[in-house]
Design a protein around this motif. Structure first.
Motif, PDB file in Angstrom:
ATOM      1  N   ALA A 147       0.818  -1.211   0.000  1.00 12.76           N
ATOM      2  CA  ALA A 147       0.000   0.000   0.000  1.00 12.76           C
ATOM      3  C   ALA A 147       0.854   1.265   0.000  1.00 12.76           C
ATOM      4  CB  ALA A 147      -0.945   0.003   1.196  1.00 12.76           C
ATOM      5  N   GLY A 148       2.168   1.137   0.231  1.00 14.79           N
ATOM      6  CA  GLY A 148       3.052   2.301   0.179  1.00 14.79           C
ATOM      7  C   GLY A 148       3.802   2.624   1.448  1.00 14.79           C
ATOM      8  N   PHE A 149       3.540   1.907   2.531  1.00 16.90           N
ATOM      9  CA  PHE A 149       4.251   2.157   3.785  1.00 16.90           C
ATOM     10  C   PHE A 149       5.696   1.669   3.688  1.00 16.90           C
ATOM     11  CE2 PHE A 149      -0.022   2.494   5.448  1.00 16.90           C
ATOM     12  CZ  PHE A 149       0.097   3.410   6.486  1.00 16.90           C
ATOM     13  N   ARG A 150       6.567   2.343   4.441  1.00 21.91           N
ATOM     14  CA  ARG A 150       7.973   1.942   4.581  1.00 21.91           C
ATOM     15  C   ARG A 150       8.298   1.833   6.069  1.00 21.91           C
ATOM     16  NH1 ARG A 150      10.873   6.554   0.954  1.00 21.91           N
ATOM     17  NH2 ARG A 150       9.490   6.402  -0.818  1.00 21.91           N
ATOM     18  N   VAL A 165       8.603 -12.533  23.340  1.00 21.49           N
ATOM     19  CA  VAL A 165       8.868 -11.107  23.168  1.00 21.49           C
ATOM     20  C   VAL A 165       9.290 -10.859  21.719  1.00 21.49           C
ATOM     21  CG1 VAL A 165      10.388  -9.214  23.869  1.00 21.49           C
ATOM     22  CG2 VAL A 165       9.514 -10.806  25.583  1.00 21.49           C
ATOM     23  N   CYS A 166       8.809  -9.758  21.147  1.00 22.78           N
ATOM     24  CA  CYS A 166       9.183  -9.425  19.768  1.00 22.78           C
ATOM     25  C   CYS A 166       9.287  -7.912  19.598  1.00 22.78           C
ATOM     26  CB  CYS A 166       8.184 -10.001  18.766  1.00 22.78           C
ATOM     27  SG  CYS A 166       6.561  -9.218  18.821  1.00 22.78           S
ATOM     28  N   ASP A 167       9.881  -7.527  18.493  1.00 18.99           N
ATOM     29  CA  ASP A 167       9.988  -6.111  18.132  1.00 18.99           C
ATOM     30  C   ASP A 167       8.690  -5.640  17.489  1.00 18.99           C
ATOM     31  OD1 ASP A 167      12.634  -6.241  18.958  1.00 18.99           O
ATOM     32  OD2 ASP A 167      13.438  -6.349  16.919  1.00 18.99           O
ATOM     33  N   GLU A 168       8.515  -4.346  17.508  1.00 18.52           N
ATOM     34  CA  GLU A 168       7.390  -3.720  16.830  1.00 18.52           C
ATOM     35  C   GLU A 168       7.960  -2.735  15.817  1.00 18.52           C
ATOM     36  OE1 GLU A 168       3.146  -2.534  18.435  1.00 18.52           O
ATOM     37  OE2 GLU A 168       4.670  -1.166  19.188  1.00 18.52           O
ATOM     38  N   LEU A 169       7.476  -2.809  14.578  1.00 20.20           N
ATOM     39  CA  LEU A 169       7.928  -1.903  13.532  1.00 20.20           C
ATOM     40  C   LEU A 169       7.047  -0.667  13.501  1.00 20.20           C
ATOM     41  CD1 LEU A 169       8.426  -4.449  10.604  1.00 20.20           C
ATOM     42  CD2 LEU A 169      10.115  -3.677  12.281  1.00 20.20           C
ATOM     43  N   ILE A 170       7.669   0.476  13.265  1.00 21.55           N
ATOM     44  CA  ILE A 170       6.943   1.710  12.987  1.00 21.55           C
ATOM     45  C   ILE A 170       7.076   1.912  11.479  1.00 21.55           C
ATOM     46  CG2 ILE A 170       6.795   4.197  13.398  1.00 21.55           C
ATOM     47  CD1 ILE A 170       6.308   2.509  15.919  1.00 21.55           C
ATOM     48  N   MET A 171       5.949   2.037  10.801  1.00 22.58           N
ATOM     49  CA  MET A 171       5.952   2.240   9.357  1.00 22.58           C
ATOM     50  C   MET A 171       5.228   3.543   9.059  1.00 22.58           C
ATOM     51  SD  MET A 171       5.112  -1.666   8.088  1.00 22.58           S
ATOM     52  CE  MET A 171       5.807  -1.479   6.445  1.00 22.58           C
ATOM     53  N   ASP A 172       5.638   4.212   7.974  1.00 26.43           N
ATOM     54  CA  ASP A 172       4.955   5.450   7.599  1.00 26.43           C
ATOM     55  C   ASP A 172       4.899   5.608   6.094  1.00 26.43           C
ATOM     56  OD1 ASP A 172       7.489   6.344   6.808  1.00 26.43           O
ATOM     57  OD2 ASP A 172       7.646   7.866   8.333  1.00 26.43           O
ATOM     58  N   VAL A 173       4.038   6.513   5.681  1.00 29.13           N
ATOM     59  CA  VAL A 173       3.925   6.888   4.276  1.00 29.13           C
ATOM     60  C   VAL A 173       3.596   8.376   4.238  1.00 29.13           C
ATOM     61  CG1 VAL A 173       1.487   6.185   4.116  1.00 29.13           C
ATOM     62  CG2 VAL A 173       2.849   6.368   2.036  1.00 29.13           C
ATOM     63  N   LEU A 174       4.282   9.095   3.365  1.00 27.40           N
ATOM     64  CA  LEU A 174       4.049  10.528   3.179  1.00 27.40           C
ATOM     65  C   LEU A 174       3.043  10.745   2.059  1.00 27.40           C
ATOM     66  CD1 LEU A 174       7.743  11.783   3.316  1.00 27.40           C
ATOM     67  CD2 LEU A 174       6.060  11.764   5.177  1.00 27.40           C
ATOM     68  N   ALA A 175       2.356  11.869   2.101  1.00 28.47           N
ATOM     69  CA  ALA A 175       1.389  12.188   1.051  1.00 28.47           C
ATOM     70  C   ALA A 175       2.049  12.153  -0.319  1.00 28.47           C
ATOM     71  CB  ALA A 175       0.751  13.552   1.316  1.00 28.47           C
ATOM     72  N   ARG A 176       3.257  12.660  -0.424  1.00 31.65           N
ATOM     73  CA  ARG A 176       3.936  12.694  -1.726  1.00 31.65           C
ATOM     74  C   ARG A 176       4.308  11.299  -2.233  1.00 31.65           C
ATOM     75  NH1 ARG A 176       8.574  15.207   1.327  1.00 31.65           N
ATOM     76  NH2 ARG A 176      10.041  13.503   1.677  1.00 31.65           N
ATOM     77  N   ASP A 177       4.319  10.304  -1.336  1.00 36.48           N
ATOM     78  CA  ASP A 177       4.637   8.929  -1.718  1.00 36.48           C
ATOM     79  C   ASP A 177       3.405   8.125  -2.133  1.00 36.48           C
ATOM     80  OD1 ASP A 177       7.305   9.399  -1.035  1.00 36.48           O
ATOM     81  OD2 ASP A 177       6.992   8.692   1.019  1.00 36.48           O
ATOM     82  N   PHE A 178       2.211   8.713  -1.959  1.00 32.15           N
ATOM     83  CA  PHE A 178       0.980   7.972  -2.269  1.00 32.15           C
ATOM     84  C   PHE A 178       0.946   7.642  -3.753  1.00 32.15           C
ATOM     85  CE2 PHE A 178      -3.521   7.783  -3.508  1.00 32.15           C
ATOM     86  CZ  PHE A 178      -3.911   6.707  -2.728  1.00 32.15           C
TER      87      PHE A 178
END
Length: 193
Positions: A147-150, A165-178
């Protein structure tokens, strides 16, 4: 006589409509699925009574909640819930999605996520959407990436996956990347899209 649900935006397989109080028991059933409990890192299920009480608060809240529909058949079928938790001061929003067990693995998670991003960037006018996902949730990570998240970062050892126990990822997407066609733009300016 049944009426078609309201769909704000849609593509070929997925549609987004309003969060519905008449679907509280359906939402609750999906939320009690063991695979979903593992994916969210929750340790305990919730009673239908508690979920019903929480529904009234959610309907009044400032978050943007959608019912996700499978529109690939003859009639739209509710298959999940997606939520944007906006921070209007900095024009960002956190994203959360939940799909029914029977809806997983068919591309609906990616389609719903793209539609929510389209809505976030073209209606709500946020500049960035972010989410948290447990690192072992490979299906979720893959759908978000499509969907475009990194991946923007990792919170080490903050979650649990199948008792470990596990890690948690933070993912994001910018408007310009849509990327991809915009269902919102197609509604507003069909000639342009």
């Amino acid at each position: 006589m049944a009426t078609d649900p309201i769909l704000w935006i849609k593509d070929d397989i997925c549609g987004l409509g309003p969060f519905r109080s008449d679907l509280v028991e359906t939402y609750w059933r999906w939320e009690q699925d063991p695979a979903l409990l593992v994916g969210y890192g929750r340790q305990s299920p919730e009673s239908l009574e508690a979920r019903t009480e929480g529904m009234a608060h959610q309907l009044r809240g400032g978050n943007i909640r959608f019912t996700v529909y499978d529109v690939s058949g003859t009639e739209p079928v509710p298959v999940g819930v997606a939520t944007l938790l906006p921070d209007h001061q900095v024009r960002t929003a956190e994203y959360v999605v939940m799909l029914a067990p029977e809806a997983r693995g068919r591309g609906l998670g990616t389609a719903a996520t793209r539609l929510v991003l389209d809505y976030a960037f073209h209606v709500v006018n946020v500049r960035m959407v972010w989410l948290k996902v447990l690192a072992p949730n490979a299906g979720g990570v893959k759908a978000y990436e499509k969907a475009g998240f990194r991946t923007a970062g990792t919170l080490r050892e903050v979650g649990y996956w199948l008792g470990r126990v596990c890690d948690e990822l933070i993912m994001d997407v910018l408007a310009r990347d849509f990327i991809g066609p915009s269902a919102v733009r197609a509604l507003v300016d069909p000639e342009r899209e």
